[in-house]
Motif scaffolding. Structure first.
Motif, PDB file in Angstrom:
ATOM      1  N   TYR A 153      90.505 135.658  -9.714  1.00 16.03           N
ATOM      2  CA  TYR A 153      89.331 134.894  -9.311  1.00 16.03           C
ATOM      3  C   TYR A 153      89.837 133.526  -8.870  1.00 16.03           C
ATOM      4  O   TYR A 153      90.616 132.902  -9.584  1.00 16.03           O
ATOM      5  CB  TYR A 153      88.347 134.777 -10.478  1.00 16.03           C
ATOM      6  N   PHE A 167      89.332 129.591  -6.858  1.00 15.85           N
ATOM      7  CA  PHE A 167      88.418 128.470  -6.673  1.00 15.85           C
ATOM      8  C   PHE A 167      89.107 127.341  -5.909  1.00 15.85           C
ATOM      9  O   PHE A 167      90.323 127.187  -5.965  1.00 15.85           O
ATOM     10  CB  PHE A 167      87.976 127.889  -8.035  1.00 15.85           C
ATOM     11  N   TYR A 195      86.688 136.409 -17.932  1.00 17.27           N
ATOM     12  CA  TYR A 195      86.494 135.657 -19.168  1.00 17.27           C
ATOM     13  C   TYR A 195      87.662 134.735 -19.475  1.00 17.27           C
ATOM     14  O   TYR A 195      87.677 134.073 -20.499  1.00 17.27           O
ATOM     15  CB  TYR A 195      86.273 136.610 -20.350  1.00 17.27           C
ATOM     16  N   ASP A 196      88.634 134.702 -18.555  1.00 15.53           N
ATOM     17  CA  ASP A 196      89.842 133.922 -18.801  1.00 15.53           C
ATOM     18  C   ASP A 196      89.591 132.452 -18.497  1.00 15.53           C
ATOM     19  O   ASP A 196      88.664 132.095 -17.774  1.00 15.53           O
ATOM     20  CB  ASP A 196      90.969 134.465 -17.927  1.00 15.53           C
ATOM     21  N   LYS A 197      90.462 131.601 -19.024  1.00 14.36           N
ATOM     22  CA  LYS A 197      90.375 130.188 -18.680  1.00 14.36           C
ATOM     23  C   LYS A 197      90.812 130.009 -17.229  1.00 14.36           C
ATOM     24  O   LYS A 197      91.541 130.824 -16.664  1.00 14.36           O
ATOM     25  CB  LYS A 197      91.282 129.365 -19.599  1.00 14.36           C
ATOM     26  N   VAL A 198      90.347 128.924 -16.625  1.00 14.33           N
ATOM     27  CA  VAL A 198      90.689 128.601 -15.240  1.00 14.33           C
ATOM     28  C   VAL A 198      91.912 127.684 -15.260  1.00 14.33           C
ATOM     29  O   VAL A 198      91.927 126.672 -15.968  1.00 14.33           O
ATOM     30  CB  VAL A 198      89.497 127.918 -14.547  1.00 14.33           C
ATOM     31  N   PHE A 258      94.325 125.218 -13.115  1.00 16.46           N
ATOM     32  CA  PHE A 258      94.296 124.396 -11.908  1.00 16.46           C
ATOM     33  C   PHE A 258      95.699 124.179 -11.352  1.00 16.46           C
ATOM     34  O   PHE A 258      96.661 124.033 -12.112  1.00 16.46           O
ATOM     35  CB  PHE A 258      93.652 123.036 -12.199  1.00 16.46           C
ATOM     36  N   TYR A 316      84.061 121.877 -22.045  1.00 16.30           N
ATOM     37  CA  TYR A 316      85.523 121.790 -21.957  1.00 16.30           C
ATOM     38  C   TYR A 316      85.984 120.336 -22.056  1.00 16.30           C
ATOM     39  O   TYR A 316      85.264 119.423 -21.693  1.00 16.30           O
ATOM     40  CB  TYR A 316      86.018 122.301 -20.594  1.00 16.30           C
ATOM     41  N   TYR A 318      89.428 118.331 -20.537  1.00 15.97           N
ATOM     42  CA  TYR A 318      90.633 118.370 -19.717  1.00 15.97           C
ATOM     43  C   TYR A 318      91.332 117.021 -19.792  1.00 15.97           C
ATOM     44  O   TYR A 318      90.692 115.988 -19.938  1.00 15.97           O
ATOM     45  CB  TYR A 318      90.292 118.620 -18.243  1.00 15.97           C
ATOM     46  N   PHE A 348      97.676 115.849 -12.362  1.00 13.89           N
ATOM     47  CA  PHE A 348      97.736 117.210 -12.879  1.00 13.89           C
ATOM     48  C   PHE A 348      96.673 117.392 -13.947  1.00 13.89           C
ATOM     49  O   PHE A 348      96.573 116.594 -14.879  1.00 13.89           O
ATOM     50  CB  PHE A 348      99.125 117.499 -13.440  1.00 13.89           C
ATOM     51  N   LEU A 349      95.882 118.459 -13.833  1.00 17.47           N
ATOM     52  CA  LEU A 349      94.741 118.695 -14.712  1.00 17.47           C
ATOM     53  C   LEU A 349      95.058 119.838 -15.661  1.00 17.47           C
ATOM     54  O   LEU A 349      95.376 120.943 -15.229  1.00 17.47           O
ATOM     55  CB  LEU A 349      93.524 119.040 -13.856  1.00 17.47           C
ATOM     56  N   ILE A 408      93.755 121.994 -19.198  1.00 21.01           N
ATOM     57  CA  ILE A 408      92.702 122.228 -20.164  1.00 21.01           C
ATOM     58  C   ILE A 408      93.227 121.973 -21.570  1.00 21.01           C
ATOM     59  O   ILE A 408      94.379 122.290 -21.883  1.00 21.01           O
ATOM     60  CB  ILE A 408      92.104 123.644 -20.040  1.00 21.01           C
ATOM     61  N   ILE A 435      88.880 128.064 -26.710  1.00 23.68           N
ATOM     62  CA  ILE A 435      90.176 127.744 -26.105  1.00 23.68           C
ATOM     63  C   ILE A 435      90.737 126.556 -26.852  1.00 23.68           C
ATOM     64  O   ILE A 435      90.084 125.531 -26.991  1.00 23.68           O
ATOM     65  CB  ILE A 435      90.065 127.422 -24.604  1.00 23.68           C
ATOM     66  N   ARG A 485      81.062 131.093 -20.453  1.00 21.43           N
ATOM     67  CA  ARG A 485      82.523 131.040 -20.424  1.00 21.43           C
ATOM     68  C   ARG A 485      83.042 131.853 -19.250  1.00 21.43           C
ATOM     69  O   ARG A 485      82.352 132.668 -18.687  1.00 21.43           O
ATOM     70  CB  ARG A 485      83.084 131.579 -21.728  1.00 21.43           C
ATOM     71  N   GLY A 486      84.304 131.567 -18.878  1.00 20.76           N
ATOM     72  CA  GLY A 486      84.931 132.346 -17.821  1.00 20.76           C
ATOM     73  C   GLY A 486      84.824 131.701 -16.461  1.00 20.76           C
ATOM     74  O   GLY A 486      84.976 130.492 -16.314  1.00 20.76           O
ATOM     75  N   VAL A 487      84.515 132.483 -15.442  1.00 21.55           N
ATOM     76  CA  VAL A 487      84.676 132.047 -14.059  1.00 21.55           C
ATOM     77  C   VAL A 487      83.414 131.422 -13.466  1.00 21.55           C
ATOM     78  O   VAL A 487      83.254 131.381 -12.254  1.00 21.55           O
ATOM     79  CB  VAL A 487      85.158 133.203 -13.181  1.00 21.55           C
ATOM     80  N   GLN A 501      82.213 125.076 -13.002  1.00 21.19           N
ATOM     81  CA  GLN A 501      82.293 124.013 -13.995  1.00 21.19           C
ATOM     82  C   GLN A 501      81.786 122.714 -13.381  1.00 21.19           C
ATOM     83  O   GLN A 501      82.133 122.376 -12.252  1.00 21.19           O
ATOM     84  CB  GLN A 501      83.729 123.853 -14.490  1.00 21.19           C
TER      85      GLN A 501
END
Lengths: 113, 113
Positions: free
Chosen positions: A32, A34, A98-101, A103, B33, B35, B42-43, B45, B56, B97-99, B102
């Protein structure tokens, strides 16, 4: 682990010229994708996303991106940039719904008058 | 109305101090979340909560402790601040949660002297 590469850390471009910001991701069965934009001194906002379906995704502010599975790429394009497009652009990826995104490191787009 | 708000916007403090950053969202989202964005943009989580439950918890020093008193709030407490903690901290929320998209707050710029 999923990862994202943005090969260009800085992209200068003249106003009204086209631009392409490159993004490559590590290969996975499903993915997925973005693009987020961060204007100076602000938080990030979503430009567009690919979850499934058509590989050409249109977003806000005239941006679009194409998902290319064979090249594991998701490049962002705009046919004609404006001064107001000057910002940091982040490509991001998630392995499952359901996974973390995760970047990428970002690409700084500077539009020159 | 601000969708995701953070306080304070700027935080300057001495090494060894303890500080907190607060985040509130009025979007009715279930997931929030934290970050960290370093000086190179650099970002990364740090934490995520879904309906007040920690989902998470990245590799972050245990000097950092998140707390979610309710679905609309996610605070970040940092003990014994170090120079390397200097960064911009962003709070974000998503419907689930997930995709999902945000929504980011404006950020808190923390400077440790």
């Amino acid at each position: 682990a999923q990862s994202v590469t943005q090969l260009d850390s800085q992209v200068p471009v003249f106003e009204e010229a086209p631009v392409e910001l490159r993004c490559n991701y590590s290969s996975s069965v499903s993915v997925y994708l973005f693009w987020y934009v961060q204007y100076p001194n602000q938080g990030l906002q979503l430009l567009l996303k690919y979850l499934s379906g058509s590989t050409l995704v249109k977003g806000i502010n005239g941006f679009e991106a194409e998902f290319n599975k064979s090249q594991t790429s998701f490049h962002l394009r705009k046919p004609s940039v404006h001064i107001s497009d000057t910002a940091e652009y982040f490509c991001a990826v998630a392995k499952t719904s359901y996974d973390k995104v995760i970047f990428g490191p970002g690409t700084s787009l500077s539009v020159i008058p | 109305d601000t969708a995701v708000s953070q306080t304070p916007k700027y935080l300057v403090t001495q090494m060894g101090n303890d500080k907190s950053i607060k985040c509130e969202q009025n979007l009715g989202h279930d997931t929030m979340y934290w970050y960290k964005q370093d000086s190179k943009k650099f970002l990364k989580i740090m934490f995520s909560y879904n309906n007040k439950e920690l989902i998470i918890n990245e590799t972050v020093p245990n000097r950092f402790s998140p707390k979610s008193p309710d679905k609309a709030h996610l605070n970040l407490h940092i003990n014994s601040l170090e120079l390397g903690d200097s960064a911009v901290y962003f709070c974000a929320s998503s419907q689930a949660r997930g995709v999902n998209e945000q929504f980011f707050g404006p950020g808190t710029r923390l400077t440790v002297l």
